[in-house]
Scaffold this motif. Structure first.
Motif, PDB file in Angstrom:
ATOM      1  N   LYS A 195       0.795  -1.317   0.106  1.00 12.68           N
ATOM      2  CA  LYS A 195       0.075  -0.014   0.016  1.00 12.68           C
ATOM      3  C   LYS A 195       0.790   1.244   0.010  1.00 12.68           C
ATOM      4  O   LYS A 195       1.937   1.247   0.785  1.00 12.68           O
ATOM      5  CB  LYS A 195      -0.898  -0.034   1.076  1.00 12.68           C
ATOM      6  N   GLY A 196       0.413   2.166  -0.745  1.00 12.37           N
ATOM      7  CA  GLY A 196       1.421   3.347  -1.009  1.00 12.37           C
ATOM      8  C   GLY A 196       2.156   3.165  -2.293  1.00 12.37           C
ATOM      9  O   GLY A 196       2.871   4.346  -2.528  1.00 12.37           O
ATOM     10  N   ASP A 197       2.465   2.198  -2.852  1.00 16.09           N
ATOM     11  CA  ASP A 197       3.286   2.145  -3.788  1.00 16.09           C
ATOM     12  C   ASP A 197       2.546   2.093  -5.358  1.00 16.09           C
ATOM     13  O   ASP A 197       2.872   2.071  -6.390  1.00 16.09           O
ATOM     14  CB  ASP A 197       3.898   0.711  -3.900  1.00 16.09           C
ATOM     15  N   SER A 198       0.957   2.325  -5.425  1.00 14.84           N
ATOM     16  CA  SER A 198       0.457   2.436  -6.313  1.00 14.84           C
ATOM     17  C   SER A 198       0.978   3.624  -7.409  1.00 14.84           C
ATOM     18  O   SER A 198       1.163   4.730  -6.873  1.00 14.84           O
ATOM     19  CB  SER A 198      -1.226   2.789  -6.094  1.00 14.84           C
ATOM     20  N   GLY A 199       1.031   3.160  -8.547  1.00 16.69           N
ATOM     21  CA  GLY A 199       1.727   4.379  -9.555  1.00 16.69           C
ATOM     22  C   GLY A 199       3.292   4.375  -9.516  1.00 16.69           C
ATOM     23  O   GLY A 199       3.969   5.247 -10.085  1.00 16.69           O
ATOM     24  N   SER A 200       3.803   3.464  -8.657  1.00 18.32           N
ATOM     25  CA  SER A 200       5.456   3.359  -8.549  1.00 18.32           C
ATOM     26  C   SER A 200       5.917   3.127  -9.870  1.00 18.32           C
ATOM     27  O   SER A 200       5.580   2.095 -10.568  1.00 18.32           O
ATOM     28  CB  SER A 200       5.649   2.448  -7.471  1.00 18.32           C
TER      29      SER A 200
END
Length: 605
Positions: A195-200
């Motif tokens: 979570k928080g890595d979307s679009g990484s």
């Protein structure tokens, strides 16, 4: 709180069974936190805070004012859809770029002011409130993603033991499958997406630097803090196959700025239709080169920037004309420009085209020492295949300080550079004035070699049209007059001409825009004759009433924009208030033109 979907509902609707299965089968993971990024590494990575802490995602800076990330970060239907509206984000969003350690003060922080989603995948371009000048954007991959290759991913999401880490983390993943606009990847050595890595960003290392090939869409969260999942498979939204689209969107900010422009048309991508190139000179001293690819209806796509300079590297006023021709004989048109340096030297540069219609870095192919050529005396530069060898050459009209005039030919080499100039025509002082001439190149007699035509204005406001037929060595014969207008009729700065085969008979004609003293404007065609001369009576096919168009704001272009075998005309029009537009005048079988159709426009706002 940071949000990250398991993605099960979305996967079922969007992925093939094999791709979905790979999400659910993997060893326990360490998360992207497999490695802590070193200070100053991957500075193009962006941390996105959406809705005042409601969500967090990761992205990548792809241009000074644009970040690419997952569209699902902004979706109101979390876990169900990545379809979002274009425009201002619903929730306030801040992007922090270039801050490997989030507790430091390095990097830049910007608001996100506009979203441009991609319809066919979980991808969005996010415009920043102001450009970031001191952080280099990541390059975009041009080679296709392949199964089995390793990619490095960077992200600010959870790790195996941290809920909200303060540092950027990175891990290596392997490409398992490629399905249309998506790819399935699996972490190496237990790495996974949290979570928080979307679009990484998913990065390919090539020639010592990183290229962006995809961004993360969704993952199974195996091994992430607070997750009971065991899989480490991940779904990526590809960028390698839409490189051009990303560049189009990121070019919007640059073409919206007020700038001086040089424009020219040519078939830069080799698809049989002419495109348009525009060189912008900005107020800060920087320059940029854009391609407007043509569409089947003769209009133009949004532009793409392919070359730019920093302030002070090129001075726009020192560039003499931008011309187009296939200088290396590969079937695509290239660009050439003369440049005058402050020390009095002059150089000739070639910009070779790429298959997508953009251009490579410039190559210097000819230069003079200070004092040999005076830059202000180079009145015009035109391109054409003057010796009939299948490659375009250059011709330059030069006006000497003593009032004499000369015409020079620069024959092209197979690599697109040019040989030393050859003088093929000249006048004695006082016989003609270079400032009174407008020259264009085209095969006016239909013999397979391009010639030169010159529209000449006399001091009594009379005018004449001359033809300089080419020789097999690329030089030119003495001029022949084929048309003239009486005193006080035609001429002045309001006359602009181009050459093209507008009636499709195999010989080039001349198209002219003339601005009258009352502010009206008209479009004329001078049809060519077999001897290379022109009909005495031009065809008037379009007029604009006073106040509709200002002739001084028109940059006239020519090319076969709709692929019908006849040349058309286009106009790049500057309205004077920061707005610009591209218009197409499609040709008729008699060489006349239809009324203009606007296909692209922008504003400085």
């Amino acid at each position: 709180m940071n949000h990250r979907r398991s993605g099960s509902a979305l996967i079922a609707g969007l992925l093939a069974t094999t791709a979905a299965a790979s999400i659910l089968t993997a060893a326990p993971a360490l998360a992207v936190a497999g490695d802590v990024a070193k200070d100053g590494a991957y500075t193009f990575t962006a941390k996105l805070e959406i809705g005042n802490g409601q969500r967090a995602c990761t992205g990548a800076l792809v241009d000074a004012q644009w970040v690419v990330t997952a569209a699902s970060c902004f979706s109101d239907k979390l876990g169900e859809s990545f379809k979002i509206p274009a425009g201002k984000p619903t929730l306030m969003t801040k992007a922090t770029v270039g801050r490997t350690d989030l507790t430091s003060s390095t990097g830049q922080v910007r608001d996100v002011v506009e979203l441009v989603p991609r319809e066919d995948r979980d991808l969005v371009m996010a415009k920043l409130s102001a450009p970031i000048a001191d952080i280099a954007p990541v390059s975009l991959a041009s080679d296709a993603l392949t199964r089995g290759e390793s990619l490095r991913i960077t992200g600010y999401g959870r790790t195996k033991d941290e809920w909200v880490p303060d540092r950027l983390h990175t891990g290596v993943f392997t490409v398992d499958a490629i399905t249309g606009p998506q790819a399935t990847i699996t972490g190496e050595n237990g790495a996974a997406i949290c979570k928080g890595d979307s679009g990484s960003p998913a990065l390919r290392e090539k020639d010592g630097h990183f290229e962006l090939v995809a961004v993360n869409s969704r993952a199974s969260q195996g091994g992430c803090f607070g997750s009971d999942e065991t899989g480490s498979g991940t779904i990526e939204a590809r960028i390698d196959d839409i490189n051009y689209w990303v560049r189009q969107i990121s070019s919007r900010s640059a073409v919206a700025q007020s700038a001086e422009k040089l424009t020219v048309s040519g078939d830069f991508d080799g698809d049989g239709r002419a495109d348009t190139a525009a060189l912008y000179g900005y107020g800060d001293g920087s320059t940029a080169l854009f391609t407007f690819r043509s569409k089947a209806d003769g209009g133009f796509e949004e532009p793409v920037k392919s070359w730019s300079t920093k302030p002070g590297q090129w001075t726009f006023k020192n560039i003499r004309q931008l011309v187009a021709g296939d200088f290396n004989g590969d079937g695509r048109a290239d660009l050439a420009a003369m440049y005058g340096y402050d020390d009095g030297s002059v150089a000739l540069f070639t910009f070779l085209s790429e298959p997508d219609g953009t251009f490579r870095k410039e190559t210097k192919s000819w230069s003079t020492k200070p004092g040999q050529w005076t830059f202000k005396n180079i009145r015009q530069l035109v391109a054409g295949d003057f010796n009939g060898d299948g490659r375009a050459d250059l011709a330059a009209m030069y006006g000497y300080d003593d009032g004499s005039v000369a015409l020079f030919t620069f024959l092209s080499e197979p690599d697109g550079t040019f040989r030393k100039e050859t003088k093929s025509w000249s006048t004695k002082p006082g016989q003609a004035y270079a400032a009174n001439s407008r020259i264009v190149a085209g095969d006016f007699d239909g013999n397979g070699r391009d010639d030169i035509a010159a529209f000449y204005g006399y001091s009594d406001a009379s005018a004449a049209l001359f033809t300089y037929l080419s020789e097999p060595d690329g030089t030119f014969r003495k001029e022949t007059k084929s048309w003239n207008a009486p005193a006080n009729s035609w001429w002045g700065q309001n006359m602009k001409i181009v050459a093209g085969d507008f009636d499709g008979n195999g010989r080039a004609d001349i198209g002219a825009v003339y601005g009258y003293g009352d502010g009206s404007l008209a479009l004329f065609t001078f049809r060519s004759n077999p001897d290379g001369g022109f009909d005495e009576t031009p065809i008037k096919s379009w007029t604009a009433q006073p106040g509709q168009w200002n002739a001084s704001n028109v940059q006239l272009l020519v090319g076969n924009y709709n692929g019908d075998g006849r040349a058309d005309m286009a106009a790049f029009y500057n309205y004077g208030d920061g707005n610009s537009a591209l218009f197409t005048f499609t040709s008729e079988t008699n060489g006349a033109f239809q009324a203009p159709v606007r296909s692209w426009n922008t504003s400085a706002s």
